[in-house]
Design a protein around this motif. Structure first.
Motif, PDB file in Angstrom:
ATOM      1  N   LYS A  10       0.845  -1.198   0.000  1.00 47.71           N
ATOM      2  CA  LYS A  10       0.000   0.000   0.000  1.00 47.71           C
ATOM      3  C   LYS A  10       0.880   1.247   0.000  1.00 47.71           C
ATOM      4  O   LYS A  10       2.002   1.219   0.513  1.00 47.71           O
ATOM      5  N   VAL A  11       0.343   2.335  -0.543  1.00 46.58           N
ATOM      6  CA  VAL A  11       1.091   3.594  -0.554  1.00 46.58           C
ATOM      7  C   VAL A  11       0.183   4.737  -0.113  1.00 46.58           C
ATOM      8  O   VAL A  11      -1.026   4.711  -0.325  1.00 46.58           O
ATOM      9  N   GLN A  12       0.784   5.700   0.545  1.00 59.43           N
ATOM     10  CA  GLN A  12       0.090   6.934   0.900  1.00 59.43           C
ATOM     11  C   GLN A  12       0.877   8.086   0.294  1.00 59.43           C
ATOM     12  O   GLN A  12       2.072   8.242   0.562  1.00 59.43           O
ATOM     13  N   THR A  13       0.237   8.882  -0.531  1.00 54.31           N
ATOM     14  CA  THR A  13       0.955   9.996  -1.153  1.00 54.31           C
ATOM     15  C   THR A  13       1.267  11.057  -0.117  1.00 54.31           C
ATOM     16  O   THR A  13       0.606  11.144   0.933  1.00 54.31           O
ATOM     17  N   ILE A  14       2.264  11.865  -0.433  1.00 55.68           N
ATOM     18  CA  ILE A  14       2.621  12.945   0.500  1.00 55.68           C
ATOM     19  C   ILE A  14       1.453  13.911   0.651  1.00 55.68           C
ATOM     20  O   ILE A  14       1.128  14.344   1.764  1.00 55.68           O
TER      21      ILE A  14
END
Length: 720
Positions: A10-14
């Motif tokens: 999973k990724v969370q954008t800045i």
């Protein structure tokens, strides 16, 4: 696309993280600081837009300090608009959002080696270097907030000291709003299933407390007087006073009365939570047990102190996990904690301490035994209380049976916080004078013991653990000993045995240090108290004829040839002078006179301990240095575990296998030794074993006795 966090694919954008943190920081903040809280959330992680940070997410070991970038960018905007002074507040928070609020330092600090704000604002090679994080401008509009409301609050300052103190408080508060928001936003991304919601139904809690009051039958003059005082206090608590003074005699039901007042204020003035602050862990455990029994089924109660652990053997115990998480930021309906935890959190520099500060807002905070605020901490503690009530919309209740007159300090240090005495009519106090105080002068310990044998139940309270052990050796018959040389677990067992013996009417003698004076509900026929402070003596009297079953109990104040030092010497000499002049020490007038003399003697010390005294500019506030120097308890100690039972053996086995929070569980089986003198001596004698895990263990259990505790001066005569 640039990322703030990656986990399990999973990724969370800045951008998502910055906006999420900004929104949560705003929700954490009071209205007048919301614009600044939002800016902090938006700016705090813009350094993550640099390629060097993105490489670190993929496992690169390149050194890169992203936390200074937002502070640098805001500084550039401030310079362009001539708003540097207010922007420092934001820069402290952003530059320190991982490592803690830094000292301001000076412009001469070295960028590559110093940890100050000035050094971080000019980071060069190997830190930020030539890394380009300017792509944040493609997604985020960074601008300075409107400072108008905060400037208005700062302009209310009475003098320069108050201005600096308030500026530092607002900075810590903003830091709390930011770091808790940052943590929660990251937590929700990494562990979206975590549930932080705790149960509470304050309407049912108040109903349960009311029912408890109704269950009491006022069938004696003393119980009727107790009702009169409690009703007076509760009826007078409706007004929205920032500080309420609840001065009630020992045995008048202060604990339950103060909780009723807190619930009433919470309901009438729309508060969010109740924070109960107590000086001793032993009193906390007793108070928490009382509250759990009365209303625990309607609300979760968080205990936050060294002797309590939320570890559970049940992996499905989600309530224990939620309570443990709430100790991190106090997002709970009812919190019971220590004075040390409360005030050292208030003046901490790390997020681990300051995360709680924003949740002190919109609260009812009860300070039990408030007279025990150390003299040197009066100014910072009262300033903090004043700012919390005046700017964070909280209300405070001061609770004590020996209440000092703090009114002059309220005017001087709390910005004229409003305050009110809840029991102005003290006529009913006379019913709680259940014993007489007699001064018998300098006396041999043997004489004290001999006189104590004339009574069926006697309590002897002395100033030192060494003296307590000596008297225990002189006592005959059924006897008990209490001191902090014993583990909390053994002390609890002994107190239970004492209660049982008293209830059975057995002839017993107990010797103790001052730990028995507050919050330990024991009732003796006679009390002997070694000369000490007036609060100590009157609290000791609270263990004599506590329930008024006898016509009058006896409290004998005695001296020994023991040399007193430091603060206790000053306090004892004031009491000695009052006794010699024939004053009735068991009177409200005497209590006020006692503290007047204490405060006058320590006037210079009280006026000195401020962060403002170490500050010569808004960019040079020494947050970290002041936090390190702020000691609510001056004596530094080391805990030594007594490994002498099956439970401690099990805990050490768990420690070997990496179980969490074992250290906290071991506190119940530990004794604290002063670093200077006791710990150093025990270490040099080879009495301690260093586990290598930050835990010391008594190496020879023959130096510990379950009845009298640890004795590092004991002489063991071995036959070879």
């Amino acid at each position: 696309m640039k990322y703030a966090h990656k986990k399990d694919g999973k990724v969370q954008t800045i951008k998502e993280h910055l906006i999420g943190t900004a929104e949560k920081a705003v929700n954490n903040s009071k209205e007048f600081m919301k614009p600044m809280a939002y800016t902090l959330g938006i700016a705090h992680d813009i350094g993550k837009y640099a390629d060097d940070f993105q490489k670190r997410l993929d496992g690169s070991s390149v050194r890169y300090e992203h936390s200074a970038c937002g502070a640098i960018e805001l500084g550039n905007l401030a310079t362009a608009t001539n708003q540097e002074d207010m922007t420092y507040m934001l820069q402290y928070c952003i530059a320190g959002h991982h490592t803690g609020l830094p000292d301001g330092g000076t412009p001469q600090d070295f960028a590559e080696t110093d940890a100050t704000l000035h050094a971080r604002l000019k980071r060069k090679k190997n830190y930020i270097g030539t890394a380009d994080y300017s792509s944040y401008k493609d997604e985020i509009e960074l601008k300075l907030p409107d400072y108008t409301d905060v400037i208005e609050k700062l302009s209310e300052s009475a003098n320069e000291i108050d201005f600096f103190e308030k500026y530092a408080f607002f900075t810590r508060y903003l830091f709390s709003c930011l770091t808790d928001a940052d943590f929660i936003d990251t937590e929700q991304f990494c562990n979206p299933d975590i549930d932080r919601n705790l149960k509470y139904d304050f309407e049912k809690v108040e109903e349960a407390v009311d029912n408890k009051f109704k269950s009491f039958i006022a069938d004696t003059p003393l119980k009727k007087a107790r009702n009169i005082l409690q009703e007076q206090a509760i009826n007078n608590s409706s007004e929205n006073e920032q500080i309420s003074i609840l001065n009630m005699p020992t045995g008048s039901g202060k604990t339950l009365c103060s909780m009723k007042i807190a619930l009433k204020k919470l309901r009438e003035h729309n508060k969010k939570r109740i924070i109960y602050v107590i000086p001793y862990t032993s009193i906390i455990e007793q108070t928490a047990e009382i509250f759990e029994d009365i209303f625990g089924e309607y609300t979760d109660i968080v205990q936050h102190h060294s002797n309590y652990c939320y570890d559970s053997d049940n992996d499905n115990d989600t309530t224990a996990e939620k309570l443990k998480r709430s100790t991190e930021n106090w997002d709970a309906p009812v919190i019971i904690t220590t004075s040390v935890q409360f005030f050292q959190s208030l003046y901490h520099y790390k997020s681990s301490g300051l995360r709680k500060l924003h949740n002190m807002a919109d609260s009812v905070i009860i300070f039990d035994e408030v007279h025990m605020i150390p003299i040197e901490c009066i100014q910072p503690c009262l300033r903090g209380i004043g700012y919390i009530t005046k700017y964070l919309n909280s209300e405070v209740v001061f609770l004590s049976a020996t209440m000092p007159d703090y009114s002059g300090f309220f005017t001087k240090y709390t910005g004229n916080s409003t305050f009110k005495e809840l029991i102005p009519d003290k006529t009913a106090f006379s019913f709680f004078k259940k014993c007489r105080y007699s001064y018998i002068g300098e006396t041999e310990l043997e004489s004290v013991v001999e006189k104590s044998n004339e009574y069926n139940s006697s309590l002897i309270i002395v100033n030192s653990r060494k003296t307590a052990r000596k008297i225990y050796g002189l006592l005959t018959g059924k006897k008990y000993h209490l001191s902090t040389y014993m583990t909390p677990n053994d002390r609890s067992d002994i107190i239970s045995q004492i209660r049982c013996s008293l209830e059975n009417g057995e002839k017993i003698s107990v010797v103790s240090t001052s730990l028995v004076e507050a919050g330990v509900d024991l009732d003796f026929e006679v009390v002997f108290r070694q000369l000490a402070g007036l609060d100590n003596i009157l609290q000791s009297g609270g263990r004599c004829n506590r329930e008024g079953k006898r016509e009058c109990g006896e409290v004998f104040v005695f001296e020994t040839d023991e040399k007193l030092r430091g603060d206790i010497k000053v306090r004892a000499s004031i009491v000695k002078d009052m006794l010699d002049s024939g004053m009735d020490i068991d009177s409200d007038k005497s209590v006020k006179e006692y503290y007047r003399r204490i405060f006058k003697y320590n006037d210079e010390i009280i006026g000195d301990k401020t962060i403002a005294s170490k500050t010569n500019g808004l960019d040079r506030i020494p947050f970290r240095t002041y936090s390190d120097e702020f000691k609510y308890i001056n004596e530094e100690t080391v805990s030594v575990v007594i490994n002498n039972n099956e439970e401690t053996e099990k805990l050490f086995l768990q420690l070997e296998y990496g179980h969490k929070n074992v250290r906290r569980k071991l506190q119940r089986y530990s004794v604290s030794l002063k670093i200077k003198g006791e710990f150093d001596k025990a270490l040099s004698l080879g009495l301690l074993h260093d586990t290598g895990k930050g835990i010391y263990v008594l190496a020879d259990n023959s130096y510990y006795d379950e009845q009298t505790g640890l004795d590092i001066d004991k002489e063991n005569n071995y036959i070879f």
